[in-house]
Design an enzyme around this catalytic site. Structure first.
Site, PDB file in Angstrom:
ATOM      1  N   HIS A  56      -3.573  -5.611   1.197  1.00 38.17           N
ATOM      2  CA  HIS A  56      -3.287  -5.928   2.595  1.00 38.17           C
ATOM      3  C   HIS A  56      -3.650  -7.383   2.854  1.00 38.17           C
ATOM      4  O   HIS A  56      -4.613  -7.901   2.303  1.00 38.17           O
ATOM      5  CB  HIS A  56      -4.098  -5.029   3.527  1.00 38.17           C
ATOM      6  CG  HIS A  56      -3.667  -3.609   3.522  1.00 38.17           C
ATOM      7  ND1 HIS A  56      -2.458  -3.198   4.038  1.00 38.17           N
ATOM      8  CD2 HIS A  56      -4.283  -2.483   3.060  1.00 38.17           C
ATOM      9  CE1 HIS A  56      -2.346  -1.884   3.902  1.00 38.17           C
ATOM     10  NE2 HIS A  56      -3.436  -1.430   3.305  1.00 38.17           N
TER      11      HIS A  56
ATOM     12  N   CYS B 185       0.835  -1.205   0.000  1.00 38.38           N
ATOM     13  CA  CYS B 185       0.000   0.000   0.000  1.00 38.38           C
ATOM     14  C   CYS B 185       0.876   1.264   0.000  1.00 38.38           C
ATOM     15  O   CYS B 185       1.540   1.542  -0.982  1.00 38.38           O
ATOM     16  CB  CYS B 185      -0.973  -0.027   1.177  1.00 38.38           C
ATOM     17  SG  CYS B 185      -2.405   1.064   0.932  1.00 38.38           S
TER      18      CYS B 185
END
Length: 493
Positions: free
Chosen positions: A432, A326
């Site tokens: 994630h 991310c």
């Protein structure tokens, strides 16, 4: 329906795990049970099956209760963006950004919504186990409290108060908390729990008797200090360095680090040791470098530049393996653009330039569950995870995509995620939980093993390990607490 609320004398005293333990115990005893925390503050969040965002602590508690995590278990999530500002998530969606004072003035308007959620839980479950936040004795916040005694009063819930003896001063913290509560609040507290005890409990017993004389409520048990491989969302705690673990994974601990729970599955590998680094002196020669998520990517990139870690990362990238997740993926690119000033007033900033790509921050936040396959013809490699980001990354022809997304919130899709350089040693993704699944984690760690002349190994299924750890937690807490008394407090058995 029965209900019980776990409050604590401070943050990080173990409220979340006590709630998880009680959820698992009640489930084992045949009851339908649900966790509930009206307001959580954390940079570790999770995306539900319907694309909503919630705190990770309630995710673990949901699993302990045998439930799929749902945003109603944590209706309000506060995600700090700086020391004085945060993003407010309500019912799993972005409500807006606010200063601390702005939210303090705002939060009472959520009371009706919280009561509605709780009323629904009363209809659907036998027992609701609630969690407070911080301490109920924050007297400056009492008049607008919606997470500790304010929430307990709203739904008429009995309270158990947890103190952490490992920090020292547990008797003072328990007695001091009770001293600062109003009379009506004191009446709600039906017992205390001493958590994280090391040593012989017989030495502690005289103190327990004296504490009961002071606060006039019973101590329901002493829970021993136990190391468990369960997620910790309160802070980026230091990982325990394993003796003789040959695989060294270094993680950049940035000021705005978020979703470091992405690393939990790596801890399940017996020959892997994980350490945080905050300076170039700590960098050394890791086998793998992970750059995790960030709630303020630009500020954290400036931090890497200022403390000298940028130079260390670039030097390491010549031969070392790097995975960015991310925000950690975004900093690997050549440039980050912020035209709407989502994070700062800078407008744009140069990245580490290890992947030939640019990221642009948009106004809308992406929150989605995804299923993906690694783009590697030799391996059938499936990854399940979730995305939480406001940036869109575009890369040049010199960079290959890392994953192909084929499912998004239950719908069939076909698009690329992530990037990997030509050499194959620097890669990043928006997903994630990328290490939670066996296949990708096993692939990465086995590559490190082979490079060091070690044999390949099969990885554990993380979900199976988590279930064993939750059962272990429940066993410890059941043996430590007076469960008969707790059932009596909630009006059952």
């Amino acid at each position: 329906m029965a209900k019980i609320m776990i409050q604590g004398t401070a943050s990080s005293v173990g409220k979340s795990l006590i709630v998880a333990a009680l959820c698992r115990i009640f489930k084992q005893d045949g009851y339908s049970v649900c966790p509930f925390k009206s307001q959580n503050m954390s940079l570790n969040s999770y995306i539900t099956l319907d694309g909503k965002e919630m705190g990770r602590a309630q995710v673990v508690q949901a699993y302990a209760a045998g439930l799929e995590p749902e945003a109603y278990m944590n209706p309000i999530l506060l995600k700090p963006t700086s020391d004085k500002k945060c993003q407010i998530i309500v019912n799993g969606k972005v409500y807006g950004n606010s200063t601390a004072m702005g939210y303090h003035n705002l939060k009472l308007r959520f009371k009706d919504m919280l009561k509605e959620h709780f009323n629904k839980l009363e209809e659907d479950f036998d027992i609701v186990v609630m969690e407070g936040a911080g301490s109920p004795a924050e007297i400056n916040l009492r008049d607008r409290d919606i997470v500790n005694m304010g929430m307990a009063e709203l739904v008429d819930a009995p309270v158990l108060l947890v103190g952490d003896i490992d920090k020292g001063g547990v008797f003072a913290s328990l007695a001091g908390t009770m001293l600062l509560l109003k009379d009506g609040e004191k009446e709600r507290v039906k017992g205390t729990i001493i958590n994280k005890f090391r040593g012989d409990v017989e030495i502690l017993k005289p103190g327990l008797d004296m504490l009961e004389d002071i606060v006039h409520i019973p101590c329901l048990g002493v829970v021993p200090y136990t190391r468990l491989q369960l997620e910790d969302e309160d802070g980026a705690v230091e990982f325990n360095k394993k003796a003789y673990a040959p695989i060294d994974i270094a993680v950049i601990k940035m000021p705005h680090i978020s979703n470091f729970t992405d690393l939990d599955a790596l801890k399940s590998e017996e020959d892997v040791s994980i350490r945080f680094i905050t300076s170039k002196e700590e960098f050394k020669e890791p086998d793998l470098l992970v750059i995790p998520g960030s709630k303020n990517t630009i500020e954290d990139l400036l931090y890497l530049r200022k403390c000298g870690l940028e130079e260390s990362i670039k030097e390491y990238s010549k031969d070392g393996k790097i995975v960015g997740i991310c925000g950690g993926y975004q900093v690997l690119g050549s440039k980050i653009k912020d035209p709407y000033k989502v994070e700062t007033d800078l407008g744009e900033i140069d990245g580490l330039n290890l992947l030939d790509m640019e990221t642009t921050f948009e106004k809308e936040k992406v929150t989605t569950r995804v299923s993906a396959k690694l783009i590697d013809e030799k391996i059938e490699n499936t990854v399940y995870g979730y995305e939480i980001h406001m940036g869109i990354s575009e890369y040049s022809e010199n960079v290959k995509p890392l994953f192909k997304i084929y499912d998004k919130n239950g719908e069939k899709v076909d698009y690329f995620d992530g990037a990997i350089n030509e050499k194959g040693n620097v890669m990043g993704t928006y997903i994630h939980g990328v290490f939670d699944g066996v296949s990708f984690r096993e692939k990465i760690i086995n590559e490190l093993r082979v490079k060091k002349g070690l044999k390949k190994k099969k990885s554990q299924v993380y979900e199976h390990m988590r279930e064993k750890e939750l059962d272990k937690l429940a066993d410890i807490v059941r043996q430590s607490l007076d469960m008969k008394k707790i059932y009596s407090i909630i009006g059952m058995k």
